[in-house]
Motif scaffolding. Structure first.
Motif, short mmCIF file in Angstrom:
data_model
loop_
_atom_site.label_atom_id
_atom_site.label_comp_id
_atom_site.label_asym_id
_atom_site.label_seq_id
_atom_site.Cartn_x
_atom_site.Cartn_y
_atom_site.Cartn_z
N GLY A 1 14.21 -45.57 14.22
CA GLY A 1 14.46 -44.57 13.00
C GLY A 1 14.77 -43.13 13.56
O GLY A 1 14.04 -42.55 13.35
N PHE B 1 17.67 -37.86 15.81
CA PHE B 1 16.14 -37.35 16.45
C PHE B 1 16.21 -38.47 17.50
O PHE B 1 15.25 -38.69 16.51
N ASP C 1 18.93 -47.71 12.59
CA ASP C 1 17.41 -46.56 11.29
C ASP C 1 18.29 -47.99 9.75
O ASP C 1 18.94 -48.20 9.58
N SER C 2 16.70 -47.82 9.14
CA SER C 2 17.11 -48.69 8.02
C SER C 2 18.05 -48.49 6.85
O SER C 2 18.26 -49.22 5.83
N ARG D 1 22.06 -42.47 6.29
CA ARG D 1 22.14 -41.92 7.19
C ARG D 1 22.44 -42.29 8.73
O ARG D 1 23.20 -41.31 9.73
N ALA E 1 14.47 -52.18 12.92
CA ALA E 1 13.85 -52.58 13.94
C ALA E 1 13.62 -54.12 14.29
O ALA E 1 13.46 -54.37 15.40
N GLU E 2 12.59 -54.48 13.49
CA GLU E 2 12.38 -55.73 13.66
C GLU E 2 13.17 -57.08 13.94
O GLU E 2 13.13 -57.68 14.13
N ARG F 1 10.78 -40.74 17.14
CA ARG F 1 10.37 -39.68 16.91
C ARG F 1 9.58 -39.97 15.82
O ARG F 1 11.14 -39.90 14.84
N ALA F 2 8.77 -39.65 14.91
CA ALA F 2 7.93 -39.48 13.58
C ALA F 2 8.61 -40.58 12.74
O ALA F 2 9.53 -40.61 11.58
N1 SAM Z 1 13.72 -39.75 14.32
C1 SAM Z 1 13.96 -38.64 13.45
C2 SAM Z 1 13.33 -37.64 13.24
O1 SAM Z 1 12.29 -37.73 14.26
O2 SAM Z 1 13.83 -36.56 12.39
C3 SAM Z 1 13.38 -39.49 12.16
C4 SAM Z 1 12.13 -40.14 11.44
S1 SAM Z 1 12.71 -40.46 9.60
C5 SAM Z 1 10.82 -39.74 8.77
C6 SAM Z 1 12.20 -42.20 9.84
C7 SAM Z 1 13.15 -42.89 9.91
O3 SAM Z 1 12.84 -43.66 10.76
C8 SAM Z 1 14.09 -42.82 8.71
O4 SAM Z 1 15.66 -42.91 8.23
C9 SAM Z 1 13.27 -44.72 8.45
O5 SAM Z 1 15.01 -45.38 7.26
C10 SAM Z 1 13.48 -45.05 9.77
N2 SAM Z 1 12.79 -45.98 10.18
C11 SAM Z 1 12.20 -46.23 9.03
N3 SAM Z 1 11.11 -47.22 9.42
C12 SAM Z 1 12.60 -48.25 10.21
C13 SAM Z 1 12.11 -49.39 10.55
N4 SAM Z 1 11.55 -50.85 10.91
N5 SAM Z 1 13.18 -50.04 11.41
C14 SAM Z 1 14.43 -49.04 11.30
N6 SAM Z 1 13.95 -47.48 10.86
C15 SAM Z 1 13.12 -47.24 10.14
#
Ligand code: SAM
Length: 243
Positions: A80, A85, A103-104, A108, A131-132, A150-151
């Motif tokens: 994600g 980041f 990332d899903s 991005r 990710a799953e 992160r986040a």
């Molecule tokens: N890690 C970055 C940061 O700290 O700025 C991005 C945070 S953003 C709020 C969350 C990210 O996680 C998004 O780009 C979203 O597409 C990705 N995401 C959410 N659930 C996910 C999953 N199950 N598998 C892969 N990516 C996922």
């Protein structure tokens, strides 16, 4: 010549044991420019002031390296990653890393492919998928020395999304804000099920902003049980928490 923001960034990192060379400072400068340029046409970040990006994104992403020997890490996955980041800042400072980003959101991933090419970063693979699903493939399952997030989600959910990627004895680092403590309290079942053991917890404040952060260092103690992760969406819909 370095400006005030770059000088401060360099000094803050040096006081935590991370030395940046000229090329790395140029890469961070280019990262900032590409991030704000692409942010006009797609939603990548709400933080666009240059000084804020350097502290709240770049410095924040690097804090985990204050506490663990990154030289010992080879394969790393950032789950994600969004606009990159913490994966990309860590890759800039530790170029030996073999970084996989998951990332899903396709848009991005497209941004990250452009970014890594512009920054001439080698050994970075950007994977589009949940990710799953990605953790089900042999190429990614039980494979990484270090996995970061992160986040992305609360810790009970993250454990199921991230621990399947970690190799036995490898480390998952969950990077949290100041509210991490409550998340830890409900994460014991997911830790037990996914074979994670909290090894270390570090609290810090971001310089300038004085925003609280908590880093959870979770050791993977055995390979991932066949039933995890559950199908895409389930970890968030029905988190592994005690009823
Ligand atoms: N890690 C970055 C940061 O700290 O700025 C991005 C945070 S953003 C709020 C969350 C990210 O996680 C998004 O780009 C979203 O597409 C990705 N995401 C959410 N659930 C996910 C999953 N199950 N598998 C892969 N990516 C996922």
């Amino acid at each position: 010549m370095l400006d005030t923001i770059q000088t401060q960034f360099q000094e803050l990192l040096a006081s935590n044991g991370l030395q940046l060379n000229e090329r790395q400072l140029e890469q961070f400068d280019a990262y900032f420019r590409i991030l704000v340029e692409w942010n006009v046409k797609m939603n990548l970040t709400g933080i666009t002031e240059r000084d804020q990006v350097y502290i709240k994104h770049f410095y924040d992403s690097l804090t985990l390296a204050f506490f663990m020997p990154m030289e010992a890490v080879r394969a790393m996955a950032d789950i994600g990653s969004g606009a990159g980041f913490p994966g990309i800042p860590l890759k800039i400072v530790f170029p030996h890393l073999q970084l996989t980003i998951v990332d899903s959101l396709q848009k991005r991933i497209h941004f990250l492919e452009h970014l890594t090419s512009e920054l001439s970063l080698s050994d970075v693979s950007c994977v589009h998928g949940r990710a799953e699903d990605v953790a089900r493939s042999a190429q990614h399952r039980d494979r990484y020395d270090l996995v970061t997030a992160r986040a992305v989600a609360r810790l009970a959910v993250l454990n199921e999304l991230c621990l399947p990627f970690v190799c036995q004895n490898g480390m998952f680092v969950a990077m949290k804000g100041s509210g991490g403590e409550e998340e830890l309290a409900e994460a014991d079942l997911s830790l037990q099920q996914l074979h994670g053991k909290l090894e270390r917890k570090e609290r810090l404040s971001l310089p300038v902003e004085d925003a609280g952060r908590t880093l959870f260092f979770i050791r993977k103690t055995a390979s991932t049980p066949a039933k995890y992760p559950r199908k895409a969406g389930m970890p968030a819909k029905e988190p592994l928490v005690r009823k």
